[in-house]
Scaffold this motif. Structure first.
Motif, PDB file in Angstrom:
ATOM      1  N   ILE A  45     -11.610   3.407  -1.321  1.00 43.35           N
ATOM      2  CA  ILE A  45     -10.264   3.826  -0.911  1.00 43.35           C
ATOM      3  C   ILE A  45      -9.307   2.636  -1.022  1.00 43.35           C
ATOM      4  N   LEU A  46      -9.775   1.466  -0.603  1.00 40.05           N
ATOM      5  CA  LEU A  46      -8.917   0.272  -0.692  1.00 40.05           C
ATOM      6  C   LEU A  46      -8.539   0.002  -2.146  1.00 40.05           C
ATOM      7  N   LYS A  47      -9.514   0.179  -3.032  1.00 42.41           N
ATOM      8  CA  LYS A  47      -9.241  -0.029  -4.472  1.00 42.41           C
ATOM      9  C   LYS A  47      -8.190   0.963  -4.942  1.00 42.41           C
ATOM     10  N   SER A  48      -8.356   2.216  -4.523  1.00 41.52           N
ATOM     11  CA  SER A  48      -7.417   3.250  -4.942  1.00 41.52           C
ATOM     12  C   SER A  48      -6.004   2.954  -4.421  1.00 41.52           C
ATOM     13  N   THR A  69     -18.675  13.094  10.269  1.00 43.15           N
ATOM     14  CA  THR A  69     -18.965  11.757  10.820  1.00 43.15           C
ATOM     15  C   THR A  69     -18.462  10.673   9.879  1.00 43.15           C
ATOM     16  N   VAL A  70     -18.794  10.791   8.599  1.00 45.59           N
ATOM     17  CA  VAL A  70     -18.400   9.758   7.636  1.00 45.59           C
ATOM     18  C   VAL A  70     -16.879   9.653   7.546  1.00 45.59           C
ATOM     19  N   SER A  71     -16.194  10.780   7.408  1.00 50.83           N
ATOM     20  CA  SER A  71     -14.740  10.715   7.214  1.00 50.83           C
ATOM     21  C   SER A  71     -14.046  10.146   8.454  1.00 50.83           C
ATOM     22  N   ARG A  72     -14.553  10.483   9.648  1.00 51.56           N
ATOM     23  CA  ARG A  72     -13.977   9.920  10.884  1.00 51.56           C
ATOM     24  C   ARG A  72     -14.150   8.399  10.930  1.00 51.56           C
ATOM     25  N   LEU A  73     -15.368   7.944  10.587  1.00 57.03           N
ATOM     26  CA  LEU A  73     -15.635   6.496  10.620  1.00 57.03           C
ATOM     27  C   LEU A  73     -14.823   5.764   9.556  1.00 57.03           C
ATOM     28  N   VAL A  74     -14.649   6.400   8.414  1.00 54.38           N
ATOM     29  CA  VAL A  74     -13.835   5.787   7.344  1.00 54.38           C
ATOM     30  C   VAL A  74     -12.395   5.635   7.831  1.00 54.38           C
ATOM     31  N   SER A  75     -11.876   6.685   8.457  1.00 59.39           N
ATOM     32  CA  SER A  75     -10.506   6.638   8.968  1.00 59.39           C
ATOM     33  C   SER A  75     -10.356   5.505   9.987  1.00 59.39           C
ATOM     34  N   GLU A  76     -11.327   5.395  10.912  1.00 58.37           N
ATOM     35  CA  GLU A  76     -11.269   4.326  11.934  1.00 58.37           C
ATOM     36  C   GLU A  76     -11.355   2.949  11.287  1.00 58.37           C
ATOM     37  N   ALA A  77     -12.252   2.791  10.317  1.00 59.91           N
ATOM     38  CA  ALA A  77     -12.414   1.486   9.651  1.00 59.91           C
ATOM     39  C   ALA A  77     -11.121   1.088   8.946  1.00 59.91           C
ATOM     40  N   LEU A  78     -10.449   2.048   8.345  1.00 61.44           N
ATOM     41  CA  LEU A  78      -9.181   1.741   7.653  1.00 61.44           C
ATOM     42  C   LEU A  78      -8.116   1.337   8.676  1.00 61.44           C
ATOM     43  N   LEU A  79      -8.120   2.000   9.825  1.00 58.75           N
ATOM     44  CA  LEU A  79      -7.139   1.645  10.870  1.00 58.75           C
ATOM     45  C   LEU A  79      -7.354   0.204  11.331  1.00 58.75           C
ATOM     46  N   TYR A 127       0.845  -1.189   0.000  1.00 61.33           N
ATOM     47  CA  TYR A 127       0.000   0.000   0.000  1.00 61.33           C
ATOM     48  C   TYR A 127       0.876   1.233   0.000  1.00 61.33           C
ATOM     49  N   ASN A 128       0.529   2.194  -0.845  1.00 62.46           N
ATOM     50  CA  ASN A 128       1.229   3.481  -0.805  1.00 62.46           C
ATOM     51  C   ASN A 128       0.356   4.455  -0.003  1.00 62.46           C
ATOM     52  N   SER A 156      -5.690  -2.156   9.353  1.00 63.44           N
ATOM     53  CA  SER A 156      -4.233  -1.911   9.356  1.00 63.44           C
ATOM     54  C   SER A 156      -3.750  -1.051   8.189  1.00 63.44           C
ATOM     55  N   ILE A 157      -4.622  -0.124   7.755  1.00 61.31           N
ATOM     56  CA  ILE A 157      -4.197   0.840   6.733  1.00 61.31           C
ATOM     57  C   ILE A 157      -3.814   2.119   7.481  1.00 61.31           C
ATOM     58  N   PRO A 158      -2.519   2.459   7.538  1.00 61.17           N
ATOM     59  CA  PRO A 158      -2.115   3.642   8.288  1.00 61.17           C
ATOM     60  C   PRO A 158      -2.684   4.911   7.665  1.00 61.17           C
ATOM     61  N   ASN A 159      -3.340   5.725   8.487  1.00 58.86           N
ATOM     62  CA  ASN A 159      -3.901   6.970   7.962  1.00 58.86           C
ATOM     63  C   ASN A 159      -4.117   7.955   9.093  1.00 58.86           C
TER      64      ASN A 159
END
Ligand code: TYD
Length: 201
Positions: free
Chosen positions: A195-198, A20-30, A3-4, A33-36
């Motif tokens: 985001i994962l696809k990207s 709300t959405v962007s916070r939850l997206v960030s948490e879901a990615l964490l 992952y880049n 194990s996607i660092p963000n």
């Protein structure tokens, strides 16, 4: 698959749920194990603090002064947070970017486009993906009324209509329009997948 680090921006009119959405997206990615890093503009810089006073109606700023202050805050945001984070290997999940300045400070569509070019000319990095949480100005008014709370300078219904039209005029063609009236989990899951696809590319 390695992952880049990439730059993801969430935009929308008031009440669209981007925070709300962007916070939850960030948490879901964490949790995957996607660092963000979740980040928002305006920031907590001295310029950001001035902007918050303006938003609460405690300080008057002309449109030009608003544009200059948002750009000064963005210089701080880009140089102190966005670029170092991306270089350090973490993606950025961001609540608002220069599309907000174009949409909110633009008197009309033409002025909004001028503000967009002004920001691009500053050399601010282009996001990999922009998500527009699409909510009609009427829905926005209903949500803001039921939410209550303190009035801010852009709370007028006519203001939200102008901002919405400006967004439609200036968002890049590649913008992903997300139905902001859909279930929250659905919206978050959709953005996480995208985001994962990207990140795989
Ligand atoms: P914020 O507290 O982040 O509200 P919200 O959660 O509704 O986004 O305040 C951001 C406000 O600042 C919002 O009304 C939009 C406005 N804004 C601009 O006018 N220009 C800009 O460039 C940015 C980044 C925000």
């Amino acid at each position: 698959m390695p992952y880049n680090s990439q730059f993801f921006v969430f935009e929308g009119i008031d009440g669209s749920g981007k925070t709300t959405v962007s916070r939850l997206v960030s948490e879901a990615l964490l949790t995957k194990s996607i660092p963000n890093l979740w980040h928002r503009e305006p920031t907590d810089s001295v310029y950001g603090k001035k902007i918050r006073e303006f938003l609460q109606g405690k300080l008057k700023l002309t449109k030009e002064e608003q544009i200059e202050t948002f750009i000064a805050d963005r210089e701080y945001s880009v140089n102190e947070i966005i670029l170092p984070t991306l270089k350090g290997g973490k993606s950025i999940i961001q609540d608002r970017y220069y599309f907000s300045t174009a949409a909110y400070q633009g008197r009309d569509e033409e002025h909004a486009a001028e503000i967009l070019y002004k920001n691009e000319d500053k050399g601010f990095p282009e996001p990999n993906r922009v998500y527009f949480l699409d909510l009609s100005p009427e829905e926005s008014a209903d949500r803001r009324k039921s939410r209550g709370g303190r009035e801010e300078v852009f709370d007028e219904d006519s203001e939200q209509e102008r901002i919405y039209q400006n967004y439609l005029a200036i968002l890049p063609e590649s913008t992903i329009f997300v139905d902001a009236t859909a279930e929250l989990e659905e919206v978050v899951a959709f953005c996480v997948e995208d985001i994962l696809k990207s990140l795989e590319t």
